[in-house]
Structure formats: structure tokens, C-alpha cells
Design a protein around this motif. Structure first.
Motif, PDB file in Angstrom:
ATOM      1  N   ALA A 169       7.376 -15.847 -35.005  1.00 44.88           N
ATOM      2  CA  ALA A 169       6.762 -17.030 -35.606  1.00 44.88           C
ATOM      3  C   ALA A 169       7.788 -17.850 -36.376  1.00 44.88           C
ATOM      4  O   ALA A 169       7.762 -19.086 -36.352  1.00 44.88           O
ATOM      5  N   ARG A 170       8.706 -17.180 -37.062  1.00 45.98           N
ATOM      6  CA  ARG A 170       9.746 -17.903 -37.796  1.00 45.98           C
ATOM      7  C   ARG A 170      10.672 -18.650 -36.850  1.00 45.98           C
ATOM      8  O   ARG A 170      11.210 -19.708 -37.195  1.00 45.98           O
ATOM      9  N   THR A 186      14.651 -14.365 -29.430  1.00 46.98           N
ATOM     10  CA  THR A 186      14.423 -15.693 -30.015  1.00 46.98           C
ATOM     11  C   THR A 186      15.561 -16.190 -30.893  1.00 46.98           C
ATOM     12  O   THR A 186      15.491 -17.316 -31.380  1.00 46.98           O
ATOM     13  N   ALA A 187      16.615 -15.403 -31.088  1.00 45.17           N
ATOM     14  CA  ALA A 187      17.652 -15.778 -32.052  1.00 45.17           C
ATOM     15  C   ALA A 187      18.605 -16.807 -31.455  1.00 45.17           C
ATOM     16  O   ALA A 187      19.196 -16.559 -30.400  1.00 45.17           O
ATOM     17  N   PRO A 188      18.807 -17.954 -32.108  1.00 44.83           N
ATOM     18  CA  PRO A 188      19.876 -18.866 -31.679  1.00 44.83           C
ATOM     19  C   PRO A 188      21.262 -18.334 -32.022  1.00 44.83           C
ATOM     20  O   PRO A 188      22.251 -18.711 -31.414  1.00 44.83           O
ATOM     21  N   LYS A 220      13.627 -10.586 -45.938  1.00 45.06           N
ATOM     22  CA  LYS A 220      13.864 -11.903 -45.344  1.00 45.06           C
ATOM     23  C   LYS A 220      12.562 -12.620 -44.998  1.00 45.06           C
ATOM     24  O   LYS A 220      12.533 -13.850 -44.913  1.00 45.06           O
ATOM     25  N   GLN A 221      11.488 -11.857 -44.794  1.00 47.95           N
ATOM     26  CA  GLN A 221      10.193 -12.453 -44.489  1.00 47.95           C
ATOM     27  C   GLN A 221       9.369 -12.734 -45.739  1.00 47.95           C
ATOM     28  O   GLN A 221       8.222 -13.178 -45.637  1.00 47.95           O
ATOM     29  N   ASP A 254      18.744 -14.739 -40.269  1.00 49.05           N
ATOM     30  CA  ASP A 254      17.993 -14.962 -41.495  1.00 49.05           C
ATOM     31  C   ASP A 254      16.538 -14.541 -41.368  1.00 49.05           C
ATOM     32  O   ASP A 254      15.747 -14.772 -42.284  1.00 49.05           O
ATOM     33  N   ARG A 255      16.151 -13.887 -40.239  1.00 47.64           N
ATOM     34  CA  ARG A 255      14.771 -13.449 -40.049  1.00 47.64           C
ATOM     35  C   ARG A 255      14.622 -11.937 -39.966  1.00 47.64           C
ATOM     36  O   ARG A 255      13.573 -11.396 -40.287  1.00 47.64           O
TER      37      ARG A 255
END
Length: 527
Positions: free
Chosen positions: A523-524, A209-211, A493-494, A235-236
Motif C-alpha cells: 500500500a505504501r 514493489t521497491a523502486p 517504518k510503518q 523506507d517501507r
């Protein structure tokens, strides 16, 4: 120096002496500065290098500058309201006769109680009619002779507190806990299988899911040998992986996120062609009916059947084909889909869609040593131009536009194609200009960061662990250390505490429920 006749010497002398001392100190400071300047000039005339003028990078400060503001009195009521009161005690005092009771003056005191608790579980035993023996199970979290609270304390102290196993053992012994160093080490390694599995799942969720991700590495010790620890995350989430290799193949194996297969697909063949693998070799691999291999032995056997291991050419066909098959496996499992990898330009990280860290790029200019005033002025001018360009890139990230994008590309060419007369600087600028696409990746992907400061901040805990505890000896200990440090950073980070996370995973009674970290990472990404 003489005083006027009408001035009292007893009162005026101290004031005059203070003024005279102040003037002399200022004169001494001026003479010292002048003396240092003359020494540098003499050294320059003699052809010596002189004292270098080292300035801070100025690209990204480690901490934001403090703004001047008026001091405000803190309200104790606000901080007290956040703490729940667990116990209330009334303190009485003997008052003289005739006194009136005026209520209570409250004060909230925080305290901590550490004590050893020994619990005897009397487990019922039943003998069934068919001869079987039934024994009541132990509560959740109890494993052997160690309770979940003790497990959490050991893990928290070792990984977050950076306390060695020897000191944990000594501290527990002082509390009355009968435990050996070997038992402490076993708690840190043998009981971490579930945590290691969750760390692996966090890596998969993040790469799916990371851009963008930032990556970095640092030295590590394992089995008394020098290795390397690779960090990657955004950042997650954060993930650490330690091995003996710093190669691109090792990095690709980490990016597979626990998958062991090798896949030949369009992404794999595109990787091979990009890295100059011979066309006939690519055709030979593509024509073969087998395109999916379960593990390394199966892939190695396939290369031997095709005869690629016998070829002695450059580039090495086995190396490029293996890297391509690893990249094919990554794309086959849906990892790194449109993900930008931001790095400090280490060769093993230049995979897929890659972007360069601007802080490391500017640092190359900052580290140049000029030999005369003209070269110093050239370096200072180029650095100033880079700083201004960097500030405009940050502004572009906040408000991207097509017109601004074209202006920044043109301006980049003007900065990095300039000729200063300082040969070393000109060559460096030309080398950086050749990496234009990676340095300006942010123009097409404004969401990515311009630096790898996040990775450098994350990896500091691993550096501290290396300095305090040295290295690891067993594979279980290495994996447990990497997993727990990565999970600790992911919790941070969460917005979670590592204390609550360990309580939820180890079955501590009344611990708050925490969802699986991979679900929180996904979810983030959706928000």
C-alpha cells in the motif's frame, strides 16, 4: 605586581588575583599550542609522519544540527490529553472548621503493574453417543501452559529490549512465574513459525514493489562459527538474512525471497554473457529443452549431464551459470523489476541496476594519508569539490531537470579526471571515474538515495544483539532472530509499535488489529 597606594588591599587583592590567574591561564594555553606546533614541525623535518589531522567526513551527519531557538514552556495539558485515564481516585484531606471546598487539583500519574497471573481453564468434556470425546478448545493465543501476554513479554524483551534469555528467566522468576530458561528459549524459537513466514512475505512484497533498496552486511556468529548477516530494505521494510557465505550466489538466493527454483530465461542468459561466460556454454544451456528446475539438486544434476562440472576454465562455468539461473528465477517471479540496488561497493551487491553510495566513495579520499603540505592541500581541495558536488546532487533530487543533468555529468568529469600530482589520489580519482554510471545513477533515477545510511542504521540492532547475546546455535533460533528484528524495523517504518504488532499476531485479548505487514508495504508503494 604592586597595587596603588590609595587602593584598599583587602578589597582589591582578590580581583587582581583573579585577573592575574586568567592572564596566566591564557598564556599557558598559548605556549602549549606553540609547543605542539613546534614538535610537529620538528617531526616533519626529521621525516616522521607526525600527528594526523583527522577531519569529519562532512558528507552526511548522523543527526541534523540543532537550530538555535528560544525555549518555550511545555504545556502539560497537551501531553495529558493524549493519555487515557484508566482509574480515578479521590484523595481527601482534613480541613479545619470554617474552610470552604474549592474543588479538586488534578494530577495524572503514569504507573505500571507487572504481576504473574495463573488461570485455570475448566474445559468441558462430553462423550458422544458414537464414543467420541469432545473437549472445549482453549482461547486463541493460549499454547500449552503459556498465555499470549507472557509470549509477547518474552519476545519484546529479547528482541526489542536486547535482554538475554537468562535475565528474562530470572526476571520472570522474581515475579512468581514458574518458567525455565529452556522454556523461554522455546518461546523465542519454536513459536515463531508464523512470524518467520510473515517476514518472508514482507521480503517478497518489498522486492516486487521497491523502486530502490539499500543493502549492507555485518558479521554474525552461528554454531560457534563466523557468518554474515545481510540487510536489505527501503523506507517501507527491512529484512535480515544470516548465513555462512558472503558470496554473490548467497545474495542472489536471498533475493529469490523464499523461492527455490532455478530458471533459464533471457535475463539469465544476459547475466551469463555480461559476466564473460563462454558463448558455446551459453548456447548449450539455451538449446536444452529443460529451462526450469525445481531445486538445487535438480539444477546440479542438469549441470552434470551437460558436462559443465568437468570444465576447468576461467571464469568457472558452474559458478556463472548458477548465478545466472538464480537471477533468472528472481526476474521470473517478478522481483526487482526496475529496482536500483544501492550499496557500499561490496562485490556481491553489484547486481542488476546498481548505484554506489557517495558517503563510502568520499570516505576513500578521506582515508588517504598525505605526506607533505602539497598532498594535504590536494586532498582537502578534492574533498571540498566532492562535498559541493554532493550538495548539488541533493538539490537535483528535489528538482531534477534535463539541463542540470548534463551540467552535473560534465562537472563530474572535471572533478574525477583532474591530476593533482599526488599519485595515490590520482589513481583513486581514476578508479572512481570508472564507476561514473553507478555514482551518477541518481541523475536518471532521482528517487533513489545517495547513500546507504538507512541500511547502516537498520543493521545496528543486529550488531547490538550480537554483542549482547553472542550468536545462535539452532537454525530455528537464527531464523527467528532475523525475522523478529526485521519485523520490528518494518513496524517502525510503518508507524506501528512492535508491542501492538506482537499482541495482534499472538492473540492477546483487546489488542489492536494490525493488517498483514506485506499489505502495508504494498500500500505504501502505491501512494
Amino acid at each position: 605586581m604592586s597595587l596603588p597606594k590609595d587602593v584598599d588591599v583587602a578589597t582589591a587583592l582578590p580581583e587582581e588575583l583573579r585577573r592575574l590567574v586568567t592572564e596566566l591561564l591564557a598564556e599557558v594555553a598559548r605556549l602549549r599550542a606553540e609547543n605542539a606546533a613546534l614538535r610537529e614541525e620538528i617531526a616533519r623535518l626529521k621525516g616522521h609522519k607526525g600527528r594526523p589531522k583527522i577531519k569529519p567526513s562532512g558528507m552526511e551527519r548522523a543527526a541534523p544540527e540543532r537550530t538555535l531557538r528560544t525555549k518555550t514552556k511545555r504545556s502539560k495539558r497537551g501531553t495529558t490529553a493524549k493519555r487515557g485515564v484508566h482509574e480515578e481516585r479521590v484523595l481527601a484531606i482534613s480541613a479545619p472548621p470554617g474552610s470552604r471546598f474549592k474543588g479538586y487539583e488534578d494530577i495524572v500519574v503514569q504507573d505500571l503493574r507487572l504481576e504473574a497471573r495463573v488461570i485455570r481453564y475448566r474445559r468441558q468434556r462430553w462423550l458422544t453417543p458414537d464414543g467420541r470425546t469432545l473437549v472445549a478448545p482453549l482461547p486463541a493465543g493460549v499454547d500449552g501452559h503459556v498465555g499470549p501476554e507472557l509470549k509477547r513479554f518474552v519476545l519484546l524483551q529479547h528482541h526489542q529490549g536486547q535482554v538475554t534469555a537468562e535475565r528474562i528467566t530470572a526476571f520472570l522468576a522474581s515475579l512468581g512465574v514458574a518458567i525455565s530458561k529452556r522454556q523461554v528459549v522455546r518461546l523465542l524459537t519454536a513459536g515463531s513459525a508464523a512470524l518467520i513466514a510473515e517476514a518472508q512475505a514482507v521480503l517478497r512484497a518489498g522486492l516486487e514493489t521497491a523502486p530502490w533498496i539499500t543493502v549492507d552486511d555485518t558479521g554474525a556468529r552461528h554454531q560457534a562459527k563466523s557468518g554474515v548477516t545481510t540487510q536489505l530494505g527501503d523506507d517501507r521494510f527491512t529484512v535480515f538474512a544470516t548465513s555462512f557465505s558472503k558470496s554473490r550466489r548467497n545474495f542472489l538466493e536471498i533475493l529469490r525471497a523464499g523461492h527455490d527454483d532455478y530458471v533459464l530465461n533471457a535475463a539469465a542468459f544476459a547475466y551469463m554473457a555480461e559476466h564473460s561466460l563462454a558463448g558455446p556454454v551459453i548456447d548449450q544451456l539455451a538449446r536444452h529443452p529443460s529451462q526450469h528446475f525445481a531445486d538445487r539438486p535438480a539444477w546440479q544434476a542438469h549441470l552434470e549431464v551437460l558436462g559443465l562440472t568437468q570444465l576447468e576454465v576461467t571464469p568457472d562455468p558452474v559458478k556463472i551459470a548458477t548465478e545466472g539461473a538464480l537471477w533468472g528465477s528472481i526476474r521470473y517471479h517478478g522481483l526487482l523489476d526496475h529496482t536500483v540496488i544501492v550499496s557500499d561497493d561490496a562485490g556481491q551487491f553489484r547486481i542488476g541496476t546498481h548505484a554506489l553510495c557517495w558517503v563510502h566513495a568520499e570516505r576513500l579520499v578521506h582515508q588517504l594519508i598525505p605526506f607533505n603540505d602539497r598532498q594535504r592541500l590536494a586532498v582537502d581541495l578534492v574533498r571540498q569539490l566532492i562535498w559541493w558536488f554532493y550538495a548539488d546532487l541533493k538539490a537535483y533530487r528535489r528538482d531534477p531537470s534535463r539541463q542540470r543533468r548534463g551540467q552535473l555529468r560534465t562537472r563530474f568529469d572535471r572533478i574525477f579526471r583532474r591530476r593533482t600530482g599526488f599519485v595515490t589520489l590520482d589513481r583513486l580519482l581514476a578508479r572512481l571515474h570508472a564507476r561514473k554510471a553507478e555514482l551518477l545513477r541518481v541523475l536518471d533515477r532521482p528517487e533513489i538515495p545517495l547513500h546507504t545510511n538507512g541500511s547502516e542504521n537498520d543493521i545496528r540492532c543486529h550488531v547490538t544483539k550480537r554483542k549482547v547475546s553472542g550468536g545462535t546455535w539452532s537454525q530455528a533460533g537464527r531464523d527467528a532472530r532475523d525475522a523478529c528484528l526485521g519485523l520490528m524495523k518494518t513496524c517502525q517504518k510503518q508507524g506501528l509499535t512492535f508491542f501492538d504488532y506482537l499482541g495482534a499476531r499472538l492473540g492477546v485479548p483487546d489488542a489492536p488489529l494490525i493488517p498483514p505487514l506485506p499489505d502495508l508495504v504494498r500500500a505504501r508503494a502505491a501512494t
